[in-house]
Design a protein around this motif. Sequence first.
Motif, PDB file in Angstrom:
ATOM      1  N   LEU A  31      22.022  62.984  17.157  1.00  0.00           N
ATOM      2  CA  LEU A  31      21.541  63.143  16.026  1.00  0.00           C
ATOM      3  C   LEU A  31      20.890  61.849  15.536  1.00  0.00           C
ATOM      4  N   GLU A  32      21.866  60.749  15.597  1.00  0.00           N
ATOM      5  CA  GLU A  32      21.250  59.388  15.253  1.00  0.00           C
ATOM      6  C   GLU A  32      20.008  58.825  15.984  1.00  0.00           C
ATOM      7  N   MET A  33      20.099  59.201  17.167  1.00  0.00           N
ATOM      8  CA  MET A  33      19.069  58.669  18.161  1.00  0.00           C
ATOM      9  C   MET A  33      17.708  59.531  17.558  1.00  0.00           C
ATOM     10  N   LEU A  34      17.803  60.837  17.719  1.00  0.00           N
ATOM     11  CA  LEU A  34      16.663  61.638  17.080  1.00  0.00           C
ATOM     12  C   LEU A  34      16.166  61.346  15.854  1.00  0.00           C
ATOM     13  N   TYR A  35      17.278  61.002  14.859  1.00  0.00           N
ATOM     14  CA  TYR A  35      16.702  60.747  13.492  1.00  0.00           C
ATOM     15  C   TYR A  35      15.959  59.292  13.574  1.00  0.00           C
ATOM     16  N   ALA A  36      16.432  58.307  14.421  1.00  0.00           N
ATOM     17  CA  ALA A  36      15.749  56.943  14.710  1.00  0.00           C
ATOM     18  C   ALA A  36      14.218  57.327  15.098  1.00  0.00           C
ATOM     19  N   CYS A  37      14.060  58.177  16.051  1.00  0.00           N
ATOM     20  CA  CYS A  37      12.627  58.433  16.718  1.00  0.00           C
ATOM     21  C   CYS A  37      11.915  59.061  15.726  1.00  0.00           C
ATOM     22  N   LEU A  38      12.456  60.047  14.778  1.00  0.00           N
ATOM     23  CA  LEU A  38      11.476  60.608  13.560  1.00  0.00           C
ATOM     24  C   LEU A  38      11.200  59.729  12.554  1.00  0.00           C
ATOM     25  N   ARG A  39      12.245  58.566  12.202  1.00  0.00           N
ATOM     26  CA  ARG A  39      11.990  57.688  11.254  1.00  0.00           C
ATOM     27  C   ARG A  39      10.891  56.792  11.488  1.00  0.00           C
ATOM     28  N   MET A  40      10.844  56.240  12.908  1.00  0.00           N
ATOM     29  CA  MET A  40      10.059  55.541  13.568  1.00  0.00           C
ATOM     30  C   MET A  40       8.496  55.837  13.532  1.00  0.00           C
ATOM     31  N   VAL A  41       8.373  57.413  13.640  1.00  0.00           N
ATOM     32  CA  VAL A  41       6.960  57.996  13.765  1.00  0.00           C
ATOM     33  C   VAL A  41       6.567  57.856  12.337  1.00  0.00           C
ATOM     34  N   ILE A  42       7.574  58.259  11.199  1.00  0.00           N
ATOM     35  CA  ILE A  42       7.095  58.247   9.770  1.00  0.00           C
ATOM     36  C   ILE A  42       6.726  57.148   9.437  1.00  0.00           C
ATOM     37  N   GLN A  43       7.656  56.085   9.622  1.00  0.00           N
ATOM     38  CA  GLN A  43       7.263  54.800   9.023  1.00  0.00           C
ATOM     39  C   GLN A  43       6.246  54.074   9.611  1.00  0.00           C
ATOM     40  N   LEU A  44       5.705  54.478  10.954  1.00  0.00           N
ATOM     41  CA  LEU A  44       4.554  53.424  11.246  1.00  0.00           C
ATOM     42  C   LEU A  44       3.283  54.212  10.745  1.00  0.00           C
ATOM     43  N   ALA A  45       3.491  55.619  10.563  1.00  0.00           N
ATOM     44  CA  ALA A  45       2.216  56.427   9.995  1.00  0.00           C
ATOM     45  C   ALA A  45       2.231  55.886   8.691  1.00  0.00           C
ATOM     46  N   LEU A  46       3.242  55.700   7.910  1.00  0.00           N
ATOM     47  CA  LEU A  46       2.923  55.190   6.444  1.00  0.00           C
ATOM     48  C   LEU A  46       2.451  53.737   6.443  1.00  0.00           C
ATOM     49  N   VAL A  47       2.956  52.864   7.466  1.00  0.00           N
ATOM     50  CA  VAL A  47       2.348  51.449   7.670  1.00  0.00           C
ATOM     51  C   VAL A  47       0.968  51.293   7.915  1.00  0.00           C
ATOM     52  N   GLY A  48       0.666  52.315   8.760  1.00  0.00           N
ATOM     53  CA  GLY A  48      -0.705  52.426   9.070  1.00  0.00           C
ATOM     54  C   GLY A  48      -1.683  52.470   8.046  1.00  0.00           C
ATOM     55  N   PHE A  49      -1.379  53.425   7.036  1.00  0.00           N
ATOM     56  CA  PHE A  49      -2.030  53.719   5.909  1.00  0.00           C
ATOM     57  C   PHE A  49      -2.027  52.515   4.924  1.00  0.00           C
ATOM     58  N   ALA A  50      -0.797  51.743   4.799  1.00  0.00           N
ATOM     59  CA  ALA A  50      -0.616  50.652   3.979  1.00  0.00           C
ATOM     60  C   ALA A  50      -1.380  49.655   4.346  1.00  0.00           C
ATOM     61  N   LEU A  51      -1.615  49.147   5.860  1.00  0.00           N
ATOM     62  CA  LEU A  51      -2.149  48.176   6.100  1.00  0.00           C
ATOM     63  C   LEU A  51      -3.638  48.327   6.249  1.00  0.00           C
ATOM     64  N   ILE A  52      -4.327  49.609   6.260  1.00  0.00           N
ATOM     65  CA  ILE A  52      -5.646  49.650   5.800  1.00  0.00           C
ATOM     66  C   ILE A  52      -5.812  49.415   4.462  1.00  0.00           C
ATOM     67  N   TRP A  53      -5.045  49.607   3.512  1.00  0.00           N
ATOM     68  CA  TRP A  53      -5.430  48.993   2.026  1.00  0.00           C
ATOM     69  C   TRP A  53      -5.200  47.763   1.846  1.00  0.00           C
ATOM     70  N   LEU A  54      -4.265  47.059   2.527  1.00  0.00           N
ATOM     71  CA  LEU A  54      -4.010  45.602   2.421  1.00  0.00           C
ATOM     72  C   LEU A  54      -5.205  44.822   3.116  1.00  0.00           C
TER      73      LEU A  54
END
Length: 235
Positions: A31-54
Amino acid sequence: MFISWWSLLWCLVPVAIVAAIYAFWCAEDLLEMLYACLRMVIQLALVGFALIWLFKNPAAHISVAVILMMLAIAAWIAIRPLKKLPEFSPQSWLGAVIALISGVGICLAITMIGVLSVSPWFKPSFIIPLAGMYLANSMNVISLSAERYFAERRTGSNQHVAKRRALKASMIPQINGLFAVGLVALPGMMTGQILSGIEPMIAVRYQIMIMAMLLGSTGIAASIMLLWLASKDSR
């Protein structure tokens, strides 16, 4: 080359293979490994939007604030593996912060002002990706060096020997990377630039800069962390 969101579904194949291995070998961590993968996708997607603004709204105070936030999180992640050790102290986080500021700060300043001569120096499209790269590598080295230092002290090694062995062990991935680059692997930045159409020799110069700065930031960060741990070691 454009990658669609649908094409990324192919990435589920290796994830599923590793998940199956985890299920058979260490199911308690699946579960920790799968949770880490899910977090990776969500974090990168959010960072992508944030970087566009920055990138559209560059400002020195915003760039510095983002880097400080990244640094604080990196320090927390660096000490995370140490929390299970009997020698762990909450002060270790402060030591990791100081180590990261020292190693990453020096090398980031040299990169932005000396090597690249970026103007303005806080240009988000340069400083944030580079800071992230330096922080990630230095964070891992801090974890490895601290864990090895505590292990050496538990076996009876004095502080000097423990620091020397911990530094040497924690820097193995960086040294191996220097030996392997160009012969075994084309590192991430160089590969990305070549795929985007950049002339190979330009990509080579960028990669030399990155490898040198990663060696510097990780080596400085590890040594500062070990000096911090030794100063708090009362045994």
